[in-house]
Design an enzyme around this catalytic site. Structure first.
Site, PDB file in Angstrom:
ATOM      1  N   GLY A  12      39.241  47.719  43.400  1.00  0.00           N
ATOM      2  CA  GLY A  12      38.881  46.320  43.175  1.00  0.00           C
ATOM      3  C   GLY A  12      38.512  45.611  44.464  1.00  0.00           C
ATOM      4  O   GLY A  12      38.675  46.160  45.568  1.00  0.00           O
ATOM      5  N   ASP A  13      37.959  44.418  44.309  1.00  0.00           N
ATOM      6  CA  ASP A  13      37.572  43.571  45.446  1.00  0.00           C
ATOM      7  C   ASP A  13      36.527  44.224  46.334  1.00  0.00           C
ATOM      8  O   ASP A  13      36.491  44.000  47.540  1.00  0.00           O
ATOM      9  CB  ASP A  13      38.819  43.196  46.283  1.00  0.00           C
ATOM     10  N   LYS A  16      31.792  43.244  44.121  1.00  0.00           N
ATOM     11  CA  LYS A  16      30.949  43.397  42.919  1.00  0.00           C
ATOM     12  C   LYS A  16      30.201  42.102  42.607  1.00  0.00           C
ATOM     13  O   LYS A  16      29.025  42.131  42.232  1.00  0.00           O
ATOM     14  CB  LYS A  16      31.828  43.768  41.704  1.00  0.00           C
ATOM     15  N   GLY A  40      38.507  38.518  40.503  1.00  0.00           N
ATOM     16  CA  GLY A  40      38.124  37.424  41.391  1.00  0.00           C
ATOM     17  C   GLY A  40      36.801  37.764  42.042  1.00  0.00           C
ATOM     18  O   GLY A  40      36.749  38.619  42.910  1.00  0.00           O
ATOM     19  N   HIS A  41      35.724  37.122  41.608  1.00  0.00           N
ATOM     20  CA  HIS A  41      34.398  37.467  42.120  1.00  0.00           C
ATOM     21  C   HIS A  41      33.843  36.286  42.920  1.00  0.00           C
ATOM     22  O   HIS A  41      33.677  35.187  42.405  1.00  0.00           O
ATOM     23  CB  HIS A  41      33.472  37.860  40.960  1.00  0.00           C
ATOM     24  N   ARG A 142      47.714  45.541  17.137  1.00  0.00           N
ATOM     25  CA  ARG A 142      47.086  44.865  15.994  1.00  0.00           C
ATOM     26  C   ARG A 142      47.727  43.530  15.647  1.00  0.00           C
ATOM     27  O   ARG A 142      47.788  43.139  14.504  1.00  0.00           O
ATOM     28  CB  ARG A 142      47.054  45.797  14.768  1.00  0.00           C
ATOM     29  N   GLN A 222      37.644  44.746  38.055  1.00  0.00           N
ATOM     30  CA  GLN A 222      38.553  45.776  38.560  1.00  0.00           C
ATOM     31  C   GLN A 222      37.753  46.994  39.050  1.00  0.00           C
ATOM     32  O   GLN A 222      36.658  46.808  39.548  1.00  0.00           O
ATOM     33  CB  GLN A 222      39.613  46.177  37.520  1.00  0.00           C
ATOM     34  N   THR A 237      45.447  48.520  35.956  1.00  0.00           N
ATOM     35  CA  THR A 237      45.369  47.391  35.039  1.00  0.00           C
ATOM     36  C   THR A 237      45.452  47.945  33.618  1.00  0.00           C
ATOM     37  O   THR A 237      45.632  49.151  33.428  1.00  0.00           O
ATOM     38  CB  THR A 237      44.097  46.560  35.301  1.00  0.00           C
ATOM     39  N   GLY A 300      45.811  35.066  46.461  1.00  0.00           N
ATOM     40  CA  GLY A 300      46.020  34.810  47.874  1.00  0.00           C
ATOM     41  C   GLY A 300      46.818  35.883  48.593  1.00  0.00           C
ATOM     42  O   GLY A 300      47.096  35.773  49.783  1.00  0.00           O
ATOM     43  N   ARG A 301      47.161  36.964  47.871  1.00  0.00           N
ATOM     44  CA  ARG A 301      47.973  38.019  48.493  1.00  0.00           C
ATOM     45  C   ARG A 301      47.169  38.744  49.566  1.00  0.00           C
ATOM     46  O   ARG A 301      45.991  39.021  49.375  1.00  0.00           O
ATOM     47  CB  ARG A 301      48.403  39.058  47.439  1.00  0.00           C
ATOM     48  N   ASP A 331      29.450  45.500  58.104  1.00  0.00           N
ATOM     49  CA  ASP A 331      29.559  44.787  59.387  1.00  0.00           C
ATOM     50  C   ASP A 331      31.000  44.656  59.879  1.00  0.00           C
ATOM     51  O   ASP A 331      31.226  44.473  61.077  1.00  0.00           O
ATOM     52  CB  ASP A 331      28.921  43.390  59.263  1.00  0.00           C
ATOM     53  N   SER A 411      25.330  46.174  51.885  1.00  0.00           N
ATOM     54  CA  SER A 411      25.385  44.739  52.183  1.00  0.00           C
ATOM     55  C   SER A 411      25.993  44.552  53.561  1.00  0.00           C
ATOM     56  O   SER A 411      26.941  45.225  53.950  1.00  0.00           O
ATOM     57  CB  SER A 411      26.148  43.971  51.107  1.00  0.00           C
ATOM     58  N   SER A 413      26.487  41.268  54.990  1.00  0.00           N
ATOM     59  CA  SER A 413      27.149  39.963  55.143  1.00  0.00           C
ATOM     60  C   SER A 413      27.346  39.417  53.740  1.00  0.00           C
ATOM     61  O   SER A 413      26.777  39.934  52.785  1.00  0.00           O
ATOM     62  CB  SER A 413      26.302  38.989  55.990  1.00  0.00           C
TER      63      SER A 413
HETATM   64  P1  IMO Z   1      38.343  42.433  40.814  1.00  0.00           P
HETATM   65  O1  IMO Z   1      37.456  42.336  39.609  1.00  0.00           O
HETATM   66  C1  IMO Z   1      41.900  43.859  42.795  1.00  0.00           C
HETATM   67  C2  IMO Z   1      45.344  44.962  40.310  1.00  0.00           C
HETATM   68  C3  IMO Z   1      46.570  44.120  40.559  1.00  0.00           C
HETATM   69  C4  IMO Z   1      47.662  45.129  40.234  1.00  0.00           C
HETATM   70  C5  IMO Z   1      47.067  45.901  39.061  1.00  0.00           C
HETATM   71  C6  IMO Z   1      47.533  45.431  37.703  1.00  0.00           C
HETATM   72  O2  IMO Z   1      38.433  41.196  41.639  1.00  0.00           O
HETATM   73  O3  IMO Z   1      38.000  43.641  41.630  1.00  0.00           O
HETATM   74  P2  IMO Z   1      46.955  43.276  36.248  1.00  0.00           P
HETATM   75  O4  IMO Z   1      47.193  41.826  36.530  1.00  0.00           O
HETATM   76  O5  IMO Z   1      45.522  43.609  36.020  1.00  0.00           O
HETATM   77  O6  IMO Z   1      47.837  43.820  35.155  1.00  0.00           O
HETATM   78  O7  IMO Z   1      47.430  44.020  37.604  1.00  0.00           O
HETATM   79  O8  IMO Z   1      45.658  45.744  39.161  1.00  0.00           O
HETATM   80  N1  IMO Z   1      44.113  44.205  40.014  1.00  0.00           N
HETATM   81  C7  IMO Z   1      43.124  43.958  40.899  1.00  0.00           C
HETATM   82  N2  IMO Z   1      43.038  44.237  42.201  1.00  0.00           N
HETATM   83  N3  IMO Z   1      40.865  43.274  42.198  1.00  0.00           N
HETATM   84  C8  IMO Z   1      40.903  43.025  40.870  1.00  0.00           C
HETATM   85  O9  IMO Z   1      39.842  42.598  40.184  1.00  0.00           O
HETATM   86  C9  IMO Z   1      42.101  43.323  40.159  1.00  0.00           C
HETATM   87  N4  IMO Z   1      42.501  43.177  38.888  1.00  0.00           N
HETATM   88  C10 IMO Z   1      43.718  43.733  38.795  1.00  0.00           C
HETATM   89  O10 IMO Z   1      46.651  43.674  41.885  1.00  0.00           O
HETATM   90  O11 IMO Z   1      47.807  46.034  41.305  1.00  0.00           O
HETATM   91 MG    MG Z   2      40.039  40.811  42.979  1.00  0.00          MG
END
Ligand code: IMO
Ligand code: MG
Length: 431
Positions: A12-13, A16, A40-41, A142, A222, A237, A300-301, A331, A411, A413
């Site tokens: 994640g992160d 995207k 979080g996008h 269900r 994710q 997740t 914010g983690r 970069d 990418s 920047s």
């Molecule tokens: P984007 O779309 C980074 C991680 C959480 C945790 C695990 C389970 O921004 O890439 P959850 O709340 O989904 O049950 O948590 O998944 N997690 C993410 N980490 N980016 C995300 O989304 C995430 N969505 C869930 O930190 O480890």
């Molecule tokens: Mg995220």
């Protein structure tokens, strides 16, 4: 005629949102198909920064956004986000957003159950605490309430009974406060007039769009290593995040997923708990976090940071069918004297080219590195391959050789146009 699915190839992160925003220009519709407001996008457009969790990123480009049935939807979070972007000048109305009538809702008891369970688990996950997991459990059980139920007060009332039968038993077993039906019902009925104008069978719109030759961009949330089947279970997740889930998550067939683009950072990050073989708990890790501003958009983690793991991304590419890679944040590595790439793992004296499925093995797997020269020149803002520092070119070439997938976008920047485009994901747009 091609559609494109964009998914994360790490944890994640990966950036995207930034890639989808750029690609959104070439699409007619942008579809979210999984996850919820755990995503979080971040999109940077000129002097404006949009932080989206539920809204499809294509909205910012003036495209039609769809929230598919695969999404777990917290209506309060959605309305708050609509108000937030509205204040930034982006007006979300039923003309630019449609929500699947069969998407499931996240309700307050989901967060309560998640918190109470996480506190007692041996395998703590470090979730985003948004109620995501319990909401998806209800879907499989269900008993989930779906967006379309808002139009049927009797259905809503009966479903809330069933839902509370389950959750209140759990909550009292866990020794925490239970929920009353009346305020939940009243709240949902109060939201209904604002939500229902957005709601429709989105699968129809998507099928009509395909017949009309429109381009669909599927926006994954994710990442593959957080997939409930293929990721580092149980530290994942609760939805599928691989490309195939784009089809089940909005109601199109697998043939609609013509091209799969995986997004990965030029290094690796992870937020939350679970295995992370290339994690750096030293000053290089701190430097990546500071320079890459690696703090969760949502929670914010601080994110855990480490070297690029080619074995992990290779595994992601293979289980998810990734055909091309977008590499982001190159970069951030500028100025390092050397860079490392993980090529596989050492476990019990053996070399493994992939991360095994068992939690013990995943925790014990030690990364095997290849070291490459770093670069003193700057890659920031570079838009042409030939302008990259030669060691950066070599780094990318080594990544694509190890992963077995071409790096077609790079990418350099957060700015939308600071991108090296080696191949257009939607293909030749003039053809
Ligand atoms: P984007 O779309 C980074 C991680 C959480 C945790 C695990 C389970 O921004 O890439 P959850 O709340 O989904 O049950 O948590 O998944 N997690 C993410 N980490 N980016 C995300 O989304 C995430 N969505 C869930 O930190 O480890
Ligand atoms: Mg995220």
């Amino acid at each position: 005629m091609a559609n494109v699915v964009v998914i994360g190839a790490q944890w994640g992160d990966e950036g995207k949102g930034r890639i989808i925003d750029w690609l959104g220009n070439q699409a007619d519709l942008v579809v979210r198909f999984n996850g919820g407001h755990n995503a979080g996008h971040t999109l940077v457009i000129g002097d404006k920064t949009y932080k989206l969790a539920l809204l499809p990123s294509g909205l910012v480009r003036g495209k039609m956004g769809i929230i598919g049935n695969g999404v777990a939807l917290d209506l309060d979070a959605l309305l708050a986000e609509i108000d937030k972007v509205g204040a930034q000048g982006l007006h979300v109305t039923p003309d630019n957003l449609r929500i699947a009538d069969n998407a499931i809702l996240i309700l307050p008891m989901h967060r309560a159950v998640e918190q109470a369970q996480e506190a007692r688990r041996h395998f703590k996950i470090g979730t985003t605490n948004r109620g995501i997991g319990p909401a998806y459990e209800d879907k499989a059980g269900r008993r989930a309430i779906r967006v379309g139920d808002l139009a049927e007060p009797d259905t809503l009332s009966a479903k809330l009974d069933d839902l509370l039968l389950h959750h209140n038993a759990l909550l009292s077993g866990l020794g925490v406060a239970t929920f009353e039906k009346a305020p939940l019902l009243a709240h949902l009925l109060a939201l209904a007039p604002r939500i229902l104008p957005f709601v429709e069978p989105v699968w129809q719109r998507l099928n009509t769009a395909q017949q009309a030759g429109q381009r669909i961009l599927f926006e994954g949330a994710q990442a593959v290593m957080l997939d409930v089947d293929h990721g580092t279970y149980p530290f994942v997740t609760s939805s599928n995040t691989v490309a195939g889930s784009a089809a089940t998550g909005c109601g199109v067939g697998p043939a609609a997923l013509s091209r799969v683009l995986g997004v990965c950072k030029a290094y690796t990050t992870r937020v939350g708990l679970g295995p992370f073989p290339t994690e750096l708990q030293d000053e290089t890790g701190d430097m990546l976090r500071a320079r890459g501003r690696e703090f969760g958009v949502n929670t914010g983690r601080p994110r855990r940071c480490g070297w690029f793991d080619a074995a992990l991304v290779r595994q992601s590419a293979q289980v998810a069918g990734i055909q091309a890679l977008a590499l982001t944040k190159l970069d951030i590595l500028d100025g390092l004297s050397e860079v490392k790439i993980c090529t596989g793992y050492r476990l019990n004296g053996q070399l493994l080219p992939y991360l095994p499925a068992s939690p013990k093995a995943q925790a014990a797997a030690e990364p095997v590195y290849e070291t490459l020269p770093g670069w003193s020149g700057s890659s920031k803002g570079v838009r042409h391959w030939d302008d990259l520092p030669p060691p950066a070119m070599a780094y990318i070439q080594r990544i694509q050789a190890l992963v077995g997938v071409p790096v077609t976008l790079i990418s350099t920047s957060p700015e939308r146009e600071d991108l090296i485009v080696r191949e257009q994901p939607f293909g030749d747009l003039t053809a």
